[in-house]
Design an enzyme around this catalytic site. Structure first.
Site, mmCIF file in Angstrom:
data_model
loop_
_atom_site.group_PDB
_atom_site.id
_atom_site.type_symbol
_atom_site.label_atom_id
_atom_site.label_comp_id
_atom_site.label_asym_id
_atom_site.label_seq_id
_atom_site.Cartn_x
_atom_site.Cartn_y
_atom_site.Cartn_z
ATOM 1 N N ASP A 26 0.808 -1.216 0.000
ATOM 2 C CA ASP A 26 0.000 0.000 0.000
ATOM 3 C C ASP A 26 0.849 1.278 0.000
ATOM 4 O O ASP A 26 0.533 2.240 -0.689
ATOM 5 C CB ASP A 26 -0.910 0.021 1.218
ATOM 6 C CG ASP A 26 -1.780 -1.217 1.288
ATOM 7 O OD1 ASP A 26 -2.640 -1.282 2.148
ATOM 8 O OD2 ASP A 26 -1.580 -2.134 0.460
ATOM 9 N N SER A 40 -24.210 -21.196 -4.979
ATOM 10 C CA SER A 40 -24.099 -20.932 -6.416
ATOM 11 C C SER A 40 -25.008 -21.880 -7.183
ATOM 12 O O SER A 40 -25.776 -22.624 -6.580
ATOM 13 C CB SER A 40 -22.652 -21.079 -6.854
ATOM 14 O OG SER A 40 -22.161 -22.301 -6.398
ATOM 15 N N LEU A 41 -24.912 -21.870 -8.490
ATOM 16 C CA LEU A 41 -25.796 -22.706 -9.311
ATOM 17 C C LEU A 41 -24.972 -23.681 -10.137
ATOM 18 O O LEU A 41 -23.845 -23.365 -10.521
ATOM 19 C CB LEU A 41 -26.581 -21.817 -10.277
ATOM 20 C CG LEU A 41 -27.585 -20.837 -9.668
ATOM 21 C CD1 LEU A 41 -28.076 -19.872 -10.729
ATOM 22 C CD2 LEU A 41 -28.771 -21.604 -9.086
ATOM 23 N N GLU A 63 -35.121 -16.805 -15.727
ATOM 24 C CA GLU A 63 -34.642 -15.451 -15.452
ATOM 25 C C GLU A 63 -33.263 -15.234 -16.087
ATOM 26 O O GLU A 63 -32.317 -15.935 -15.736
ATOM 27 C CB GLU A 63 -34.532 -15.255 -13.922
ATOM 28 C CG GLU A 63 -35.829 -15.558 -13.209
ATOM 29 C CD GLU A 63 -35.681 -15.720 -11.686
ATOM 30 O OE1 GLU A 63 -34.637 -15.321 -11.133
ATOM 31 O OE2 GLU A 63 -36.619 -16.243 -11.069
ATOM 32 N N LYS A 123 -29.662 -14.370 -16.604
ATOM 33 C CA LYS A 123 -28.676 -14.313 -15.520
ATOM 34 C C LYS A 123 -27.718 -13.138 -15.749
ATOM 35 O O LYS A 123 -26.877 -13.175 -16.636
ATOM 36 C CB LYS A 123 -27.904 -15.632 -15.489
ATOM 37 C CG LYS A 123 -26.886 -15.747 -14.380
ATOM 38 C CD LYS A 123 -26.380 -17.182 -14.286
ATOM 39 C CE LYS A 123 -25.304 -17.338 -13.256
ATOM 40 N NZ LYS A 123 -24.029 -16.703 -13.619
ATOM 41 N N ARG A 157 -21.333 -11.484 -1.178
ATOM 42 C CA ARG A 157 -21.448 -12.937 -1.067
ATOM 43 C C ARG A 157 -20.298 -13.540 -0.256
ATOM 44 O O ARG A 157 -20.484 -14.465 0.509
ATOM 45 C CB ARG A 157 -21.478 -13.557 -2.467
ATOM 46 C CG ARG A 157 -21.587 -15.054 -2.445
ATOM 47 C CD ARG A 157 -21.666 -15.615 -3.846
ATOM 48 N NE ARG A 157 -21.851 -17.047 -3.792
ATOM 49 C CZ ARG A 157 -20.852 -17.912 -3.725
ATOM 50 N NH1 ARG A 157 -19.627 -17.497 -3.704
ATOM 51 N NH2 ARG A 157 -21.097 -19.203 -3.663
ATOM 52 N N GLU A 203 -28.620 -8.870 -7.730
ATOM 53 C CA GLU A 203 -27.341 -8.647 -8.399
ATOM 54 C C GLU A 203 -27.064 -7.153 -8.563
ATOM 55 O O GLU A 203 -27.933 -6.405 -9.014
ATOM 56 C CB GLU A 203 -27.454 -9.316 -9.783
ATOM 57 C CG GLU A 203 -26.162 -9.700 -10.397
ATOM 58 C CD GLU A 203 -25.589 -11.002 -9.835
ATOM 59 O OE1 GLU A 203 -26.171 -11.577 -8.890
ATOM 60 O OE2 GLU A 203 -24.544 -11.426 -10.344
ATOM 61 N N CYS A 250 8.425 -34.294 -9.315
ATOM 62 C CA CYS A 250 9.283 -35.027 -8.375
ATOM 63 C C CYS A 250 9.895 -36.292 -8.982
ATOM 64 O O CYS A 250 10.676 -36.981 -8.327
ATOM 65 C CB CYS A 250 8.501 -35.378 -7.112
ATOM 66 S SG CYS A 250 7.188 -36.555 -7.412
HETATM 67 S S1 IVH Z 1 -30.422 -17.530 -7.851
HETATM 68 C C1 IVH Z 1 -29.171 -20.675 -4.824
HETATM 69 N N1 IVH Z 1 -31.182 -15.949 -9.774
HETATM 70 O O1 IVH Z 1 -25.725 -16.246 -10.491
HETATM 71 C C2 IVH Z 1 -29.628 -19.717 -5.846
HETATM 72 N N2 IVH Z 1 -28.852 -16.085 -9.305
HETATM 73 O O2 IVH Z 1 -24.259 -18.885 -10.262
HETATM 74 C C3 IVH Z 1 -28.554 -18.840 -6.356
HETATM 75 N N3 IVH Z 1 -27.459 -14.622 -10.684
HETATM 76 O O3 IVH Z 1 -24.447 -16.008 -7.239
HETATM 77 C C4 IVH Z 1 -28.926 -17.582 -6.957
HETATM 78 N N4 IVH Z 1 -29.095 -13.736 -11.849
HETATM 79 O O4 IVH Z 1 -24.820 -13.861 -8.555
HETATM 80 C C5 IVH Z 1 -30.138 -16.436 -9.087
HETATM 81 N N5 IVH Z 1 -32.027 -14.564 -11.423
HETATM 82 C C6 IVH Z 1 -30.983 -15.039 -10.740
HETATM 83 C C7 IVH Z 1 -29.658 -14.623 -11.001
HETATM 84 C C8 IVH Z 1 -28.608 -15.186 -10.258
HETATM 85 C C9 IVH Z 1 -27.791 -13.740 -11.644
HETATM 86 C C10 IVH Z 1 -26.079 -14.909 -10.210
HETATM 87 C C11 IVH Z 1 -25.866 -14.756 -8.726
HETATM 88 C C12 IVH Z 1 -25.435 -16.101 -8.218
HETATM 89 C C13 IVH Z 1 -24.931 -16.733 -9.470
HETATM 90 C C14 IVH Z 1 -25.081 -18.236 -9.368
#
Ligand code: IVH
Length: 676
Positions: free
Chosen positions: A34, A83-84, A117, A119, A140, A177, A406
């Site tokens: 810094d 996450s998804l 939805e 993303k 997060r 988001e 190794c």
């Molecule tokens: S649902 C457990 N809905 O995608 C359910 N996520 O890969 C998790 N994201 O961390 C979230 N649009 O940052 C959800 N309509 C939506 C979303 C969404 C963007 C992002 C979100 C999440 C990530 C999951």
């Protein structure tokens, strides 16, 4: 000094400043400490003051500041931010729906309604509202613990300060988001690689006044927890979010049937370039909240949702070299060093070749012209080889049979399930004998999901390793800070920050501790199962003396593969040394069983035979939701054996011998206070 020379010096300083800034924001990592950064900034400002003809759009006088993230308070999420899983094609979607139907034990596939939805590719945030007022906002983080970024989130116009609508719950955590529109991104003074980095960077500003300068937006899409909410469907939630004053995605749609999902996906993908924010796919969520609840979660992602990514971008390049990387579990991964190409807005110079079999199958060679594909946040990979462009002198690639790190023998494990050899070749070294494995183990130890030591990135691990500062995980807790202070790039402030981050992590949960050891086949989910079963770190350390691993043989979900791997972990002397050293410096918290109020509290169960109308997976999840525990062997520790159709007679007989309660599905359902 001549004007031209002053200009040259100034330009060089600006270039350096931009490099440090960009690196920090794009990679979330600082190149210098810094104080050095601050000095550079001061020097530029002084030059500008002295020589008024010096001007640059990238000057610190124009750019908003550079701020490390250590300044934010850490707060645990009441409900984790998960996450998804990803889907890339029709096949993946069919599998997703099939798994849902299997879990729900549906004989015939039903028409599931989804909330589709788009993303948004931004940064997720959790907004806690109490009595209608915006109380706290969290990032997060690692999913279980986020940073308190309330003040920065308050600067976002889309986030209401107060909600006075009647049906707005008293205590709710709204999730969504934070993002930046592409048009706003283009007119920003500061240069980031993409809108996502711009959003992430500005959310991490220390001074909210700097966040305010960047036009951030917020779209709401779910909630983490809520008191008194009577909403039954995701689509209903979305319309309520709108009523409450949040922005929602205008392209959200309720859809039934995979074909219709695919059609929607295609339509949105074709419109992508015309939409003023970055989207990287479509999220499909089972619309009915009751079904969502039944489906629950598998490791880190819900069973009821999936992200269907948009198709990958690809470019043509040339393989300059093939390097073999050695991973934490000894896996040898070939990586193609390619002539840098821009793919979907990002420069790519490495592409994974997955494993030895993939190289043989595609006959990939050094010098080949290849198509490289990159889908969203997935690592770029070599899709195909143009063999017509190959020179006559080209030779097949010989995959090394010895570990490049190794020199140990490498092997391909025999997979008991597929009855085939694995595609992956592995180094046979155990523990810390292989340098590359050891470094990867330490990287894993400090990583986000493990000890999560702030500021202890991969480069620092490599640096400290080369300087003999860290050779084993326990060394992290005995660092020679005096020596570090004298190193290039380190100063008073960064050393004290590092010490602070490390000291903070000396207390850890048993499950994270087990995970952080990097035992092969023991990921987050298995570490959780083992921790919950063993309850104390003393029991875990005791495994070193339990040659048969009797205690953990009982855990449902821990099979032969995992037991074999744990046995081999405990039979290695380096690992034993790590354990005995590290337990001297750490406080490992015992497992406190939450939700111990269910009707099956303190009872263990085992299932045999087919149940009616409910899948094995759902039955297990139901037992756990009601505070019961599943074990996988009939022994004295078992309280109830639940028998369905055609039970295994050996299990029933052993249970009879041991005088264990044998119950049928109806009796079990009664215990749950449910009708069968
Ligand atoms: S649902 C457990 N809905 O995608 C359910 N996520 O890969 C998790 N994201 O961390 C979230 N649009 O940052 C959800 N309509 C939506 C979303 C969404 C963007 C992002 C979100 C999440 C990530 C999951």
């Amino acid at each position: 000094m001549e004007t031209s020379q002053i200009k040259k010096i100034y330009k060089e300083k600006i270039k350096l400043y931009l490099k440090y800034n960009k690196f920090y924001y794009d990679k979330s990592r600082s190149l210098v400490d810094d104080s050095e950064f601050d000095n550079l900034k001061k020097e530029i400002l002084l030059l500008e003051k002295k020589y008024t003809f010096l001007k640059s759009d990238n000057s610190p006088s124009k750019l908003v500041g550079y701020i490390p993230s250590k300044i934010f308070k850490k707060v645990k999420h009441k409900v984790p931010m998960l996450s998804l899983s990803n889907a890339f094609d029709e096949e993946d979607l069919k599998n997703f729906e099939k798994k849902i139907c299997n879990f729900l034990s549906l004989k015939k596939m039903i028409d599931i309604e989804y909330s589709a939805e788009p993303k948004i590719d931004g940064i997720s945030a959790s907004l806690i509202y109490r009595d209608g007022k915006f109380y706290q906002g969290l990032s997060r983080g690692d999913g279980s613990e986020g940073e308190d970024i309330t003040e920065n989130l308050k600067t976002i116009k889309d986030i209401p300060d107060e909600i006075l609508i009647k049906n707005f719950p008293n205590n709710i955590d709204i999730r969504g988001e934070v993002y930046i529109k592409n048009s706003d991104f283009k007119s920003l003074d500061i240069k980031f690689a993409n809108p996502r980095n711009a959003a992430s960077g500005s959310l991490r500003q220390k001074d909210p006044n700097n966040t305010k300068k960047i036009p951030l937006r917020f779209i709401a899409y779910s909630y983490g927890y809520s008191e008194n909410i009577s909403i039954n469907k995701q689509s209903e939630l979305l319309s309520n979010l709108k009523l409450w004053g949040f922005q929602i995605n205008k392209f959200n749609k309720t859809i039934v049937g995979i074909n219709n999902l695919l059609e929607f996906h295609k339509k949105i993908e074709s419109m992508k370039s015309k939409i003023d924010f970055d989207i990287d796919g479509i999220v499909y969520k089972v619309n009915d909240f009751d079904l969502q609840k039944r489906l629950g979660y598998a490791s880190n992602a819900p069973r009821w949702a999936i992200a269907h990514k948009f198709s990958a971008n690809s470019s043509i390049s040339k393989i300059l070299n093939i390097e073999i990387q050695v991973g934490r579990t000894g896996a040898l991964t070939p990586v193609a060093k390619i002539k840098p190409v821009r793919i979907g807005g990002v420069m790519v110079s490495n592409a994974t070749l997955h494993n030895e079999d993939e190289i043989i199958r595609k006959d990939i060679r050094i010098g080949d012209t290849v198509t490289v594909e990159r889908a969203g946040d997935v690592i770029p990979h070599v899709l195909s080889v143009d063999s017509l462009k190959r020179k006559k002198s080209s030779q097949k690639f010989n995959f090394p049979k010895k570990c490049p790190s190794c020199g140990s023998l490498t092997i391909k494990d025999f997979n008991e399930t597929t009855k085939k050899n694995d595609a992956v070749r592995r180094c046979t070294s155990e523990g810390y004998e292989c340098e590359k494995i050891a470094i990867e183990k330490i990287k894993h130890f400090v990583s986000k999901e493990a000890f999560n030591i702030d500021g202890f990135g991969k480069k620092i691990v490599e640096n400290f390793w080369n300087l003999n500062l860290v050779k084993f995980p326990q060394d992290i807790f005995k660092l020679d800070y005096k020596k570090i202070k004298s190193l290039d790039g380190w100063g008073e402030l960064s050393v004290s920050n590092l010490k602070y981050s490390i000291d903070q992590k000396k207390t850890i949960s048993l499950e994270k501790f087990i995970y952080s050891l990097g035992i092969r086949h023991i990921g987050q989910e298995n570490a959780k199962l083992i921790a919950r079963h063993l309850k104390t770190s003393a029991n875990f350390f005791e495994l070193a003396n339990d040659k048969e691993m009797q205690d953990i043989l009982n855990i449902d979900g821990i099979g032969d593969t995992q037991i074999k791997s744990i046995k081999s972990f405990f039979s290695n002397k380096d690992n034993l040394k790590v354990l005995s050293e590290i337990k001297k410096v750490l406080i490992i918290n015992d497992v406190i069983q939450i939700n111990q109020r269910g009707p099956l509290k303190n009872k263990t169960f085992m299932l045999t035979g087919k149940l009616i109308g409910i899948s094995r997976a759902e039955a297990k999840s139901l037992i756990e939701q009601n505070s019961g525990k599943i074990i996988s062997n009939v022994n004295k520790k078992l309280d109830y054996l639940i028998i369905g159709e055609k039970p295994t007679s050996k299990k029933v007989n052993t249970a009879k011998e041991l005088k264990i309660n044998i119950i049928n599905q109806d009796e079990w359902m009664k215990m749950l206070n449910k009708r069968g």
